[in-house]
Design a protein around this motif. Sequence first.
Motif, PDB file in Angstrom:
ATOM      1  N   ASP A 356       0.867  -1.176   0.000  1.00 22.28           N
ATOM      2  CA  ASP A 356       0.000   0.000   0.000  1.00 22.28           C
ATOM      3  C   ASP A 356       0.902   1.224   0.000  1.00 22.28           C
ATOM      4  O   ASP A 356       1.441   1.619   1.043  1.00 22.28           O
ATOM      5  N   CYS A 357       1.082   1.819  -1.169  1.00 23.85           N
ATOM      6  CA  CYS A 357       2.032   2.927  -1.263  1.00 23.85           C
ATOM      7  C   CYS A 357       1.524   4.205  -0.616  1.00 23.85           C
ATOM      8  O   CYS A 357       2.274   5.180  -0.506  1.00 23.85           O
ATOM      9  N   GLU A 384      -1.015  11.117  -7.975  1.00 22.84           N
ATOM     10  CA  GLU A 384      -2.040  10.555  -8.866  1.00 22.84           C
ATOM     11  C   GLU A 384      -2.720  11.660  -9.667  1.00 22.84           C
ATOM     12  O   GLU A 384      -3.010  11.483 -10.863  1.00 22.84           O
ATOM     13  N   HIS A 392      -0.623   2.269  -7.659  1.00 17.01           N
ATOM     14  CA  HIS A 392      -0.004   0.985  -7.960  1.00 17.01           C
ATOM     15  C   HIS A 392      -0.761   0.403  -9.148  1.00 17.01           C
ATOM     16  O   HIS A 392      -1.888  -0.054  -9.023  1.00 17.01           O
ATOM     17  N   SER A 393      -0.163   0.440 -10.327  1.00 19.40           N
ATOM     18  CA  SER A 393      -0.835   0.076 -11.564  1.00 19.40           C
ATOM     19  C   SER A 393      -1.229  -1.391 -11.580  1.00 19.40           C
ATOM     20  O   SER A 393      -0.463  -2.255 -11.151  1.00 19.40           O
ATOM     21  N   ARG A 394      -2.427  -1.640 -12.064  1.00 19.87           N
ATOM     22  CA  ARG A 394      -2.928  -3.003 -12.212  1.00 19.87           C
ATOM     23  C   ARG A 394      -2.814  -3.503 -13.641  1.00 19.87           C
ATOM     24  O   ARG A 394      -3.331  -4.556 -13.995  1.00 19.87           O
ATOM     25  N   GLN A 400       4.935  -1.898 -13.589  1.00 21.10           N
ATOM     26  CA  GLN A 400       5.611  -0.721 -13.068  1.00 21.10           C
ATOM     27  C   GLN A 400       5.726  -0.803 -11.554  1.00 21.10           C
ATOM     28  O   GLN A 400       4.933  -1.455 -10.880  1.00 21.10           O
ATOM     29  N   GLU A 401       6.717  -0.118 -11.029  1.00 22.24           N
ATOM     30  CA  GLU A 401       6.862   0.027  -9.593  1.00 22.24           C
ATOM     31  C   GLU A 401       5.855   1.064  -9.105  1.00 22.24           C
ATOM     32  O   GLU A 401       5.228   1.767  -9.907  1.00 22.24           O
ATOM     33  N   ASN A 402       5.685   1.169  -7.795  1.00 26.20           N
ATOM     34  CA  ASN A 402       4.672   2.101  -7.293  1.00 26.20           C
ATOM     35  C   ASN A 402       5.046   3.530  -7.636  1.00 26.20           C
ATOM     36  O   ASN A 402       6.185   3.843  -7.988  1.00 26.20           O
ATOM     37  N   GLN A 406       8.519   5.674  -8.799  1.00 30.41           N
ATOM     38  CA  GLN A 406       8.527   6.099 -10.197  1.00 30.41           C
ATOM     39  C   GLN A 406       8.847   7.572 -10.333  1.00 30.41           C
ATOM     40  O   GLN A 406       9.617   7.978 -11.221  1.00 30.41           O
TER      41      GLN A 406
END
Length: 484
Positions: A356-357, A384, A392-394, A400-402, A406
């Motif tokens: 959870d970033c 965002e 956190h891309s799905r 990708q990293e969080n 990034q």
Amino acid sequence: MRLFWRQQLPLLILIQLLEPGRTSQQIYAKALLTFKSEGGSPQLSPGRIWTYPCLRQQPQVHCYKLREPGVVSLLYKSRLKRVEASVNGDSGVPTITPLQKVDVKKPSNKKVAAIAGGVGATLVVVVIVVIVYTCLMRAKRFTRRTSETGSSLASPPVEYESGNASPYGGLPYPYDMQNLRQLTFLELEQATCNFSQSNIIGEGRFGLVYKGLLQDGSIVAVKRCLHIHTHHFVHEANRIAFVHHIHLVKLIGYYEDNHQQLLVYDYISNGNVGNHLYDSEGLPIGKLDMWRRLSIALGAAKGLEHLHSSVPPFLHMHFRTSNVLVDENFMAKVSDYGLYKLLIDGDLAESSSMIDCFLDPELSSLKNFSERSDVYSFGVFLLELISGHEAHSRSQSEKQENIVLQVRSNNFDKFVDKALGDQTMDVAKQMLELALQCLDTLIRRPSMKRVAEELEKIQASKYGHLHSGSFEIGAVKLGSELFK
């Protein structure tokens, strides 16, 4: 005869006083007979009336000599008796006739009092009947309105219990919860069509979220948590309901039993901000311009600032993009504040900043959570808004990293959402610098008040005070018309 009456009448009066048992007729008859036996003969002088006062104090006897010869009338006023002697020829035998009592009708005070009392009692009865009738009619109208809605009676307001202290707050909160309603399960079943799948509008840490319609016509969002029972649920619900702000979603009611806990909020029509930033895979969709994104960031910052300004500070503890809702005018409203305390403590151990970033990496346990932890989460929210990407891309095509890692590895041009255009790059850059300050170490992070002030400066520098002021005025005006 004159001499006789002058001598005998005082004696007769004295006898009457000494012998009250003897009747007046007997005394007067005896006097007349005595007078006759002595051979006295009344000498009647026509045309004159003689009055003989016998005594000056009661009782008194007055003797009248009548104009008509042969008639003598003696009147004893104290006894209201009259003795009339008629002399017929030579005999002179008197005839005694009692004088009838004259009834003088006078108004009685008792009758007047009785009439007045009767009138007063009648008025009192009429007033009581009117009051009872009015109350019955109001109750009948209330019952009719309730029956027309097809639901149970309106839920009563909840009164805060000072003895129900929270283990997290330390001291009880003396809140006056006049607007929080303790709803019934029947009301919530009817509002959500028996918790129909078609009414589900979302899902969060607390559980599924249902759209519902209460009996008073209010459109609500019902959060339902199953199989988790928190002993301090009512206390935490009271704390949440106490907080009011234009940029906070209002809690209006709750319900709990041994198997479930439900919270009822105002319904926000446009959902969370993420629905307007990225698609189901977390990729940008470019719906929001820079002005909208900046306004949403400022509204969310003011909502968090209001929470932190409470005494003691009210911590959100689970701030993220999915908990920032927007109405039909895209005014930001922060939701789910305070809900994290209703979840079991073990949930925090299952989360980390890698998964959870939005979670502060310096946070080791729930007890160490502070206002600056909320500031870190707000910094991720700004990232965002600037990039248009989910934190956190799905996406299966892009591993990708969080978003925090990034932004630190990529340059600014690659990170900013391409849909914003070149004309707003300066605003995006200023927002990115503020976001990085929020993501700094704990002691170097700004307060939410400072963050809100910086966002206001950015808005004023790019769009001017006039544009900013018109937005705020419009927001206040529309806020009073929401959810009717």
